[in-house]
Design an enzyme around this catalytic site. Structure first.
Site, mmCIF file in Angstrom:
data_model
loop_
_atom_site.group_PDB
_atom_site.id
_atom_site.type_symbol
_atom_site.label_atom_id
_atom_site.label_comp_id
_atom_site.label_asym_id
_atom_site.label_seq_id
_atom_site.Cartn_x
_atom_site.Cartn_y
_atom_site.Cartn_z
ATOM 1 N N SER A 137 -0.718 -5.450 -3.180
ATOM 2 C CA SER A 137 -1.814 -6.369 -2.906
ATOM 3 C C SER A 137 -2.980 -6.061 -3.820
ATOM 4 O O SER A 137 -3.100 -4.945 -4.347
ATOM 5 C CB SER A 137 -2.241 -6.208 -1.439
ATOM 6 O OG SER A 137 -3.497 -6.781 -1.194
ATOM 7 N N TYR A 161 -6.552 -0.003 5.390
ATOM 8 C CA TYR A 161 -5.573 -0.926 4.832
ATOM 9 C C TYR A 161 -5.490 -0.779 3.309
ATOM 10 O O TYR A 161 -4.396 -0.711 2.736
ATOM 11 C CB TYR A 161 -5.914 -2.371 5.204
ATOM 12 C CG TYR A 161 -4.874 -3.340 4.693
ATOM 13 C CD1 TYR A 161 -3.650 -3.470 5.337
ATOM 14 C CD2 TYR A 161 -5.098 -4.103 3.543
ATOM 15 C CE1 TYR A 161 -2.678 -4.331 4.866
ATOM 16 C CE2 TYR A 161 -4.126 -4.972 3.067
ATOM 17 C CZ TYR A 161 -2.919 -5.081 3.728
ATOM 18 O OH TYR A 161 -1.968 -5.925 3.249
#
Length: 332
Positions: A137, A161
């Site tokens: 990501s 995250y």
């Protein structure tokens, strides 16, 4: 010399492919595309969510299903070995920022140890696995003053995250450098499209709210900047990366995939309101987002140059197709 250009044969017919996270938003579309291309697909899933596009569409009936958890090495190794997977797409993850902030340990376990377990299984079965694509990501970069993100930039996640994605990304590179595992990493912007049932995300959440005449909710102050890339373009990116690995053109590298047209969250919500004919319903701006980077977007120059990939569906067209999917979903 013939003036007819040779077209490379597709590598997918008859090829055994394992997809982790296959019941997820992107995984569902990837599995369908692989099946349509002639691949023999196995899905490693923890839960068979009946609302998943993979299940609702009936696509799962065309696959082999292996039940397992990413944190359980034995279940991953069994799936790779018994299915004799030659290509692995690792999409399985805890994919939401806010749950990671509220309870970080499950995210760290799934995204870091899950990736380590997957890569270890591919290393152990190097005689089987010829290519592994790890879905990362833009969050792996963390916060940088200089934008857009480029692949050579430092991975500097700080919140749970982000850190989980930075670590998974680095693990993939380590397994290539140390053990020669044929792996590549896909770093995508914010992916949207039909089938995403994580309503806390801005696109599906806004569409659902507006469909039922409710104000869409914006957790930030609306000025946060993001890339938004349509799911079909992301699936094409994963396939292009796997094909480059199989052809020996890349290995141990990361590639950014994004539209290179960053948009403020408030502007995105306005587009959705206009496309749905609900400009009268104004959003609720909460300004309560925590653990999120204010501005992040990607350069996809390397993907264009090396893989020949570029997004084919612009934001307005993608949003229209996405809205149509959810309207059908809500009225089924």
């Amino acid at each position: 010399m013939s003036d007819v250009l040779e077209v490379a044969a597709s590598p997918w017919p008859g090829r055994t492919v394992l997809v982790t996270g296959a019941t997820g938003f992107i995984g569902s579309w990837l599995v369908r595309r692989l099946l349509d291309a002639g691949a023999d697909v196995a899905c490693l899933v923890r839960d068979l969510d009946p609302q998943s596009e993979l299940i609702r569409s009936g696509t799962v009936a065309r696959t082999t299903v292996h039940h397992g958890d990413l944190t359980d090495y034995r279940s991953i190794e069994r799936a790779v070995n018994e299915f004799e997977a030659s290509v692995v797409f690792h999409l399985g993850a805890q994919a939401l920022v806010q749950p990671a902030h509220r309870s970080p340990l499950p995210t760290l376990e799934a995204n870091i140890m899950g990736t380590a377990n997957l890569l270890e299984a591919c290393r152990v079965h190097a005689n089987l696995v010829q290519a592994t694509v790890v879905a990362s990501s833009d969050k792996a970069y963390g916060e940088h003053q200089e934008l857009p993100y480029r692949e050579e930039m430092k991975l500097a996640g700080r919140h749970p995250y982000e850190v989980s994605k930075s670590c998974g990304d680095l693990l993939a590179q380590a397994y290539h450098t140390t053990f020669g595992v044929p792996v590549a990493v896909a770093r995508c912007g914010n992916v949207y499209g039909g089938g995403d049932l994580n309503w806390s995300r801005i696109v599906p959440g806004s569409i659902r709210s507006l469909h039922f005449g409710q104000p869409p909710v914006v957790r930030s102050d609306g000025s946060f900047v993001r890339d938004y890339v349509f799911v079909e373009d992301v699936v094409a990116a994963y396939l292009a990366l796997a094909e480059a690995l199989l052809a020996g053109k890349v290995a141990g590298e990361a590639f950014n995939f994004g539209p290179e047209r960053p948009v403020e969250v408030s502007d995105l919500v306005t587009r959705i309101r206009l496309l749905m004919g609900r400009s009268d319903v104004r959003p609720r701006i909460l300004g309560t987002a925590v653990g999120e980077i204010r501005s992040q977007y990607l350069s996809a120059e390397k993907a264009r140059r090396v893989l020949g990939w570029e997004p084919r569906i612009d934001l307005d067209r993608g949003l229209r197709e996405t809205i149509d999917w959810y309207r059908a979903y809500f009225t089924r």
